[in-house]
Write a protein that holds these residues in place. Structure first.
Motif, mmCIF file in Angstrom:
data_model
loop_
_atom_site.group_PDB
_atom_site.id
_atom_site.type_symbol
_atom_site.label_atom_id
_atom_site.label_comp_id
_atom_site.label_asym_id
_atom_site.label_seq_id
_atom_site.Cartn_x
_atom_site.Cartn_y
_atom_site.Cartn_z
ATOM 1 N N TRP A 158 0.843 -1.294 -0.280
ATOM 2 C CA TRP A 158 -0.021 0.097 0.061
ATOM 3 C C TRP A 158 0.966 1.442 0.160
ATOM 4 C CZ3 TRP A 158 -1.014 3.515 4.571
ATOM 5 C CH2 TRP A 158 0.227 3.800 5.506
ATOM 6 N N LEU A 159 2.493 1.028 0.284
ATOM 7 C CA LEU A 159 3.192 2.197 0.430
ATOM 8 C C LEU A 159 4.067 2.056 -1.059
ATOM 9 C CD1 LEU A 159 4.366 2.287 4.015
ATOM 10 C CD2 LEU A 159 2.034 3.987 2.452
ATOM 11 N N ALA A 160 3.573 1.512 -2.524
ATOM 12 C CA ALA A 160 4.493 1.458 -3.308
ATOM 13 C C ALA A 160 4.408 2.785 -3.913
ATOM 14 C CB ALA A 160 4.107 -0.089 -3.900
ATOM 15 N N ARG A 161 3.374 3.460 -3.868
ATOM 16 C CA ARG A 161 3.580 4.250 -4.369
ATOM 17 C C ARG A 161 3.561 5.954 -4.086
ATOM 18 N NH1 ARG A 161 0.898 4.302 -9.334
ATOM 19 N NH2 ARG A 161 0.163 6.761 -8.867
ATOM 20 N N LEU A 162 4.741 5.440 -2.647
ATOM 21 C CA LEU A 162 5.672 6.470 -1.924
ATOM 22 C C LEU A 162 6.940 5.928 -1.520
ATOM 23 C CD1 LEU A 162 2.207 7.169 0.755
ATOM 24 C CD2 LEU A 162 3.224 8.254 -1.446
ATOM 25 N N PRO A 163 7.778 6.198 -2.716
ATOM 26 C CA PRO A 163 9.114 5.929 -2.662
ATOM 27 C C PRO A 163 9.517 6.791 -1.743
ATOM 28 C CG PRO A 163 8.358 7.211 -4.733
ATOM 29 C CD PRO A 163 7.281 6.971 -3.743
ATOM 30 N N ARG A 164 9.406 8.524 -0.789
ATOM 31 C CA ARG A 164 10.529 8.806 -0.889
ATOM 32 C C ARG A 164 9.813 8.876 0.963
ATOM 33 N NH1 ARG A 164 10.262 14.338 -4.910
ATOM 34 N NH2 ARG A 164 10.817 13.178 -6.684
ATOM 35 N N LEU A 165 8.787 8.220 0.941
ATOM 36 C CA LEU A 165 8.693 8.323 2.660
ATOM 37 C C LEU A 165 9.186 7.738 3.414
ATOM 38 C CD1 LEU A 165 5.224 9.174 3.587
ATOM 39 C CD2 LEU A 165 5.104 6.876 4.016
ATOM 40 N N HIS A 166 9.312 9.329 4.590
ATOM 41 C CA HIS A 166 9.616 8.619 5.958
ATOM 42 C C HIS A 166 9.631 8.370 7.259
ATOM 43 C CE1 HIS A 166 10.265 12.733 6.809
ATOM 44 N NE2 HIS A 166 11.028 13.272 5.780
ATOM 45 N N THR A 167 8.053 9.581 7.188
ATOM 46 C CA THR A 167 7.622 9.253 8.082
ATOM 47 C C THR A 167 6.088 8.854 7.759
ATOM 48 O OG1 THR A 167 8.696 11.809 8.209
ATOM 49 C CG2 THR A 167 6.555 11.158 9.982
ATOM 50 N N LEU A 168 6.231 7.775 8.571
ATOM 51 C CA LEU A 168 4.005 7.548 8.780
ATOM 52 C C LEU A 168 3.658 7.702 10.050
ATOM 53 C CD1 LEU A 168 2.090 6.347 7.054
ATOM 54 C CD2 LEU A 168 3.180 4.133 7.344
ATOM 55 N N ARG A 169 2.730 7.915 10.293
ATOM 56 C CA ARG A 169 1.675 8.464 11.890
ATOM 57 C C ARG A 169 0.372 7.612 11.550
ATOM 58 N NH1 ARG A 169 4.426 13.257 11.292
ATOM 59 N NH2 ARG A 169 5.696 13.591 13.027
ATOM 60 N N ILE A 170 0.281 6.440 11.668
ATOM 61 C CA ILE A 170 -1.004 5.751 11.956
ATOM 62 C C ILE A 170 -2.037 5.566 12.988
ATOM 63 C CG2 ILE A 170 -2.263 3.998 10.422
ATOM 64 C CD1 ILE A 170 0.253 3.024 9.501
ATOM 65 N N GLY A 171 -1.357 6.047 14.570
ATOM 66 C CA GLY A 171 -1.332 6.536 15.722
ATOM 67 C C GLY A 171 -3.723 6.710 15.358
ATOM 68 N N HIS A 172 -3.945 6.070 16.720
ATOM 69 C CA HIS A 172 -4.883 5.483 17.194
ATOM 70 C C HIS A 172 -5.999 6.052 15.966
ATOM 71 C CE1 HIS A 172 -4.716 7.952 21.170
ATOM 72 N NE2 HIS A 172 -3.948 8.627 20.807
ATOM 73 N N ASN A 173 -5.514 4.173 15.584
ATOM 74 C CA ASN A 173 -7.283 4.175 14.638
ATOM 75 C C ASN A 173 -7.603 2.264 15.351
ATOM 76 O OD1 ASN A 173 -6.995 4.833 11.635
ATOM 77 N ND2 ASN A 173 -4.875 5.515 12.751
ATOM 78 N N ARG A 174 -7.538 1.667 14.430
ATOM 79 C CA ARG A 174 -8.016 0.065 14.664
ATOM 80 C C ARG A 174 -7.038 -0.536 14.351
ATOM 81 N NH1 ARG A 174 -14.758 1.046 14.986
ATOM 82 N NH2 ARG A 174 -14.580 3.133 15.859
ATOM 83 N N VAL A 175 -6.081 -0.648 13.975
ATOM 84 C CA VAL A 175 -5.206 -1.556 13.136
ATOM 85 C C VAL A 175 -5.259 -2.787 14.245
ATOM 86 C CG1 VAL A 175 -3.482 -1.858 11.770
ATOM 87 C CG2 VAL A 175 -4.315 0.557 12.221
ATOM 88 N N SER A 176 -5.089 -3.654 13.500
ATOM 89 C CA SER A 176 -4.872 -5.442 14.688
ATOM 90 C C SER A 176 -4.359 -6.451 13.786
ATOM 91 C CB SER A 176 -6.702 -5.904 14.462
ATOM 92 O OG SER A 176 -6.937 -6.573 13.425
ATOM 93 N N HIS A 177 -4.358 -5.669 12.371
ATOM 94 C CA HIS A 177 -3.726 -6.964 11.471
ATOM 95 C C HIS A 177 -2.908 -5.714 10.165
ATOM 96 C CE1 HIS A 177 -2.656 -9.876 9.077
ATOM 97 N NE2 HIS A 177 -2.712 -9.449 7.796
ATOM 98 N N ILE A 178 -1.474 -7.000 10.014
ATOM 99 C CA ILE A 178 -0.185 -6.221 9.773
ATOM 100 C C ILE A 178 -0.076 -7.036 8.529
ATOM 101 C CG2 ILE A 178 1.858 -5.084 9.390
ATOM 102 C CD1 ILE A 178 1.829 -3.855 11.740
ATOM 103 N N SER A 179 -0.396 -6.941 7.147
ATOM 104 C CA SER A 179 0.088 -8.444 6.165
ATOM 105 C C SER A 179 1.405 -8.243 5.971
ATOM 106 C CB SER A 179 -0.228 -7.275 4.811
ATOM 107 O OG SER A 179 -1.918 -7.324 5.152
ATOM 108 N N ALA A 180 2.133 -9.122 5.004
ATOM 109 C CA ALA A 180 4.001 -9.732 5.242
ATOM 110 C C ALA A 180 4.660 -8.494 4.894
ATOM 111 C CB ALA A 180 3.714 -10.869 4.906
#
Length: 504
Positions: free
Chosen positions: A81-103
């Protein structure tokens, strides 16, 4: 005409290619610079905070270096899901409902340095979660529901400096993942506010000093134990931030009762009877050696890797590497069993030495920290010699005081003089506890009946320059005399106390 007929199709083909290329560039430009309607874009910063998103919005600009998706309703992170963001160095996903992270969720995010997954619903940290994040420096996983951390979950994070796992449900933690060389850049490992009732103290004290300094374990339901208490007490004396910053929050359960939480670094009476065995275990990792200036000093590397295939390295307080190849050094000699010999110890050799033992067959390594202190003179006898000198000094002083009090140089003064003392001569003997004036020609120095005279000061005409005795001017009629003051000149003392009763 035939040539013009051939040119026309070619021109039409070139025009078509130009139109297609223009259309492609327009689409590429749109993907580079367009911003999703639910987000706010500012140059390379992309914020999609608090938009009630359950899925990642499409069309994220490729120029983004920072993406904030916090305070939404994301349930999982899909592959690539981050394939189109090659320059990304900071990612904030706090305060969500994430219970699963794919391989493959972070497969194309090798540049990521900061990842915030705090306040989600993760139940574990699996091996495949962060394997691609070799440049990650900061990982936030606090306030989840994590009950297990896989032993290999952090092994690929060679650049990580800070990991926050506080406020989770951990009852165990793989401390072997923090051993020497595993996470060389690690400065903070926060495992506070979990459900740890005990920890493998022998493994924890073997961790590098830099790791222990940032290993936060406070606010866990530890059972009160002498070994655990000794470890934290040693960390406090060493000034580790992990204890110093949260000293009040280090608690344990007295008598294994959940409600009997004790701040053991503040209230230490319960641990007064801890045996020396616990202290000895702590000493394995932080031993101390003391030696004398100019004498050889042998420092042992007490590790559990006592094997022929174990190799040893030492680091001196001056950050110098000491190995077998450098044993020709005139100061140090490294023995085959890992012991380090300081041939002629000097005061500048004092400090913290680090011993590192590596066994490739067992695929293990351990380190020990040794505090070396070099004194002038033999250290072992220093305490005894100082005490003996003090004792002898006290005895000599006591003997001199007794001699001063009870031994009279000359007792001829206690007999009636055969020949009266000449009027202008006066010896020191005439000033010894006498109720009569020391000289017959000084009528003005007679003791009155209303004064109890203990010491009479000789007259100036016959003073021998040895001692002066003061007279109390405010004696009462009580029978016990008062000693007011003893005045001595710079000369030698010849007057002493007498056993003769005082007359008044």
């Amino acid at each position: 005409m035939s040539s013009l007929g051939l040119v026309a199709p070619v021109l039409w083909w070139l025009v078509a290619e130009l139109l297609l290329w223009e259309s492609f560039m327009q689409r590429a430009g749109a993907s580079l610079h367009t911003c999703p309607g639910v987000c706010i874009c500012a140059s390379d910063l992309l914020s999609c905070v608090s938009r009630s998103l359950s899925l990642v919005p499409p069309g994220l600009p490729m120029t983004a270096t920072s993406l904030d998706l916090s305070h939404n309703s994301l349930l999982q992170l899909q592959d690539n899901w981050l394939a189109r963001l090659p320059r990304l160095h900071t990612l904030r996903i706090g305060h969500n409902r994430v219970s699963h992270i794919s391989a493959g969720a972070f497969q194309n995010a090798s540049r990521l340095t900061h990842l915030d997954l705090s306040s989600n619903r993760l139940h574990s940290v699996e091996k495949h979660f962060f394997q691609e994040l070799t440049n990650l420096e900061e990982l936030l996983l606090y306030n989840n529901q994590i009950a297990r951390v896989d032993t290999s979950a952090l092994v690929r994070l060679s650049s990580v400096q800070k990991v926050y796992l506080s406020w989770n449900l951990l009852t165990d933690f793989p401390f072997t993942a923090l051993e020497e060389g595993s996470l060389p850049q690690l400065k903070i490992m926060d495992i506070s506010s979990n459900r740890l009732s005990s920890i493998p103290v022998d493994k924890v004290i073997a961790l590098p000093q830099t790791v222990k300094n940032g290993l936060y374990l406070h606010n866990n339901p530890f059972m009160c134990d002498c070994t655990l208490y000794s470890m934290f007490l040693h960390w406090e004396k060493s000034g580790f931030n992990s204890v110093h910053d949260f000293r009040e929050e280090h608690t344990c359960l007295a008598l294994r009762q959940p409600r009997a939480s004790l701040r053991f670094l503040k209230h230490r009476k319960m641990f007064e009877n801890c045996t020396s065995a616990a202290q000895g275990l702590i000493g394995m990792a932080d031993a101390s050696f003391k030696g004398a200036v100019g004498e050889p000093l042998l420092i042992g590397c007490n590790t559990s890797l006592q094997d022929e295939q174990t190799t040893y390295l030492w680091i001196s307080p001056n950050k110098e590497l000491i190995a077998h190849s450098s044993s020709i050094n005139q100061t140090f000699k490294l023995h085959s069993n890992g012991s380090l010999e300081i041939r002629k110890a000097q005061k500048e050799d004092s400090g913290i030495y680090i011993c590192m033992a590596t066994n490739k067959r067992l695929m293990r390594n351990e380190s020990r920290e040794i505090n070396v202190t070099v004194h002038h003179g033999k250290y072992e006898g220093e305490g005894f010699n100082t005490g003996l000198t003090t004792l002898l000094g006290c005895v000599v002083s006591l003997v001199l005081v007794l001699m001063y009090l009870f031994l009279t140089p000359c007792r001829c003064w206690c007999r009636p003089p055969r020949n009266p003392t000449p009027p202008n001569e006066c010896s020191a003997q005439s000033s010894i506890l006498s109720a009569t004036p020391p000289c017959n020609d000084d009528a003005s120095r007679k003791a009155s009946s209303g004064k109890h005279v203990v010491f009479l000061e000789p007259v100036k005409d016959c003073q021998n320059g040895k001692i002066r005795l003061a007279v109390s001017e405010e004696f009462s009629d009580s029978k016990s005399p008062k000693i007011l003051q003893l005045k001595s000149d710079s000369g030698s003392i010849s007057s002493v106390f007498s056993d003769t009763p005082i007359m008044h």
